[in-house]
Scaffold this motif. Structure first.
Motif, PDB file in Angstrom:
ATOM      1  N   ARG A  87      12.522 -32.224   5.666  1.00 37.00           N
ATOM      2  CA  ARG A  87      13.462 -31.456   6.481  1.00 37.00           C
ATOM      3  C   ARG A  87      12.764 -30.089   7.404  1.00 37.00           C
ATOM      4  O   ARG A  87      13.120 -29.386   7.565  1.00 37.00           O
ATOM      5  N   VAL A  88      11.556 -30.837   8.361  1.00 38.71           N
ATOM      6  CA  VAL A  88      11.163 -30.195   8.973  1.00 38.71           C
ATOM      7  C   VAL A  88      10.714 -30.632  10.379  1.00 38.71           C
ATOM      8  O   VAL A  88      10.583 -31.829  10.582  1.00 38.71           O
TER       9      VAL A  88
ATOM     10  N   GLY B 269      20.019 -28.488   9.885  1.00 49.44           N
ATOM     11  CA  GLY B 269      19.253 -27.938   8.833  1.00 49.44           C
ATOM     12  C   GLY B 269      17.981 -28.064   8.863  1.00 49.44           C
ATOM     13  O   GLY B 269      17.137 -27.737   8.011  1.00 49.44           O
ATOM     14  N   LEU B 270      17.362 -28.715   9.700  1.00 50.34           N
ATOM     15  CA  LEU B 270      15.795 -28.646   9.926  1.00 50.34           C
ATOM     16  C   LEU B 270      15.152 -27.606  10.373  1.00 50.34           C
ATOM     17  O   LEU B 270      15.984 -26.706  11.127  1.00 50.34           O
ATOM     18  N   ARG B 271      14.174 -27.188   9.756  1.00 48.46           N
ATOM     19  CA  ARG B 271      13.293 -25.812  10.432  1.00 48.46           C
ATOM     20  C   ARG B 271      12.025 -26.247  10.798  1.00 48.46           C
ATOM     21  O   ARG B 271      11.328 -27.387  10.480  1.00 48.46           O
ATOM     22  N   LYS B 272      11.589 -25.350  11.742  1.00 45.35           N
ATOM     23  CA  LYS B 272      10.496 -25.691  12.545  1.00 45.35           C
ATOM     24  C   LYS B 272       9.456 -25.132  11.858  1.00 45.35           C
ATOM     25  O   LYS B 272       9.398 -23.944  11.268  1.00 45.35           O
ATOM     26  N   PHE B 273       8.203 -26.069  11.618  1.00 43.92           N
ATOM     27  CA  PHE B 273       6.902 -25.894  11.037  1.00 43.92           C
ATOM     28  C   PHE B 273       6.154 -25.439  12.034  1.00 43.92           C
ATOM     29  O   PHE B 273       5.635 -26.095  12.959  1.00 43.92           O
ATOM     30  N   ASP B 274       5.167 -24.232  11.848  1.00 45.55           N
ATOM     31  CA  ASP B 274       4.286 -23.849  12.907  1.00 45.55           C
ATOM     32  C   ASP B 274       3.202 -23.810  12.102  1.00 45.55           C
ATOM     33  O   ASP B 274       2.671 -22.992  11.426  1.00 45.55           O
TER      34      ASP B 274
END
Length: 228
Positions: free
Chosen positions: A90-91, A202-207
């Motif tokens: 989910r990213v 619903g996806l979140r950004k991964f940094d």
């Protein structure tokens, strides 16, 4: 309408004007709405290897690479943007230099493909525009289709030759510096689902850089010793 009834000259003129206006618009829409899918294969020293699959819709591309089985790349050359999406986790994250495919297999303006290639190169890693180089190097026919040949190179040593299909506005194949030819094989001109090129809700950004900064600020971080 009865056979002895005639269309007035005024109606004929209006109809002709409408037809003249509609035809260029229809042609433009057809040219812009290129939609197709293909297999990506790499060929070198007589060996062919499956690299992944490709889908294209107008200015967007989706690459499912064999080297990244847990996700896929989304490319938007109009923004520009290049993302790597991991649905199970989910990213999503900026693709950066994770795959050279996102720097080569992108929708381009067939008259000025260098512009999109340079924009994608800048997303991967900032480069000096004075050193980054792209030029046309003639024409060739690939799989029965007319292509324009371009040579691209930068200061880091990354470079490739791209064969751009003018009708599709997309490179049919590229040749990397080590002699590997990566080609869009078994191209299928077919409609593509719009959601295949969009981020799911619903996806979140991964940094990754933000994660590194958080770790450095935590108690578990041990700074490397100063070099002597």
């Amino acid at each position: 309408m009865k056979r002895n009834e005639r269309i007035s000259p005024g109606i004929r003129i209006v109809a002709a004007c409408l037809l003249a206006a509609v035809q260029p618009a229809a042609t433009a829409i057809s040219a812009e709405a290129q939609q197709f899918s293909a297999d990506l294969v790499a060929r070198k020293d007589g060996t062919t290897t499956a690299v992944g699959t490709l889908r294209v819709s107008e200015q967007k591309a989706r690459i499912e690479a064999a080297a990244f089985p847990d996700g896929f790349f989304l490319i938007d050359s109009a923004k520009p943007a290049a993302l790597f999406v991991r649905p199970a986790a989910r990213v999503f994250m900026d693709a950066r230099q994770s795959s050279q495919l996102t720097r080569m297999f992108v929708p381009v303006d067939p008259d000025q493909p260098c512009r999109q290639w340079q924009a994608m190169a800048q997303l991967a890693a900032p480069n000096d525009s004075a050193i980054w180089h792209c030029e046309r190097d003639g024409e060739e026919t690939i799989a029965g289709r007319r292509t324009d040949v371009y040579r691209v190179s930068d200061a880091s040593g990354f470079g490739f030759v791209g064969w751009v299909d003018r009708a599709r506005g997309f490179p049919l194949q590229v040749k990397t510096a080590d002699g590997t030819v990566i080609a869009a094989d078994h191209i299928r001109d077919e409609p593509q689902a719009a959601q295949a090129f969009e981020l799911a809700a619903g996806l979140r950004k991964f940094d990754p850089q933000a994660l590194i900064r958080r770790i450095q600020q935590s108690d578990v971080w041990v700074a490397p010793p100063d070099s002597e």
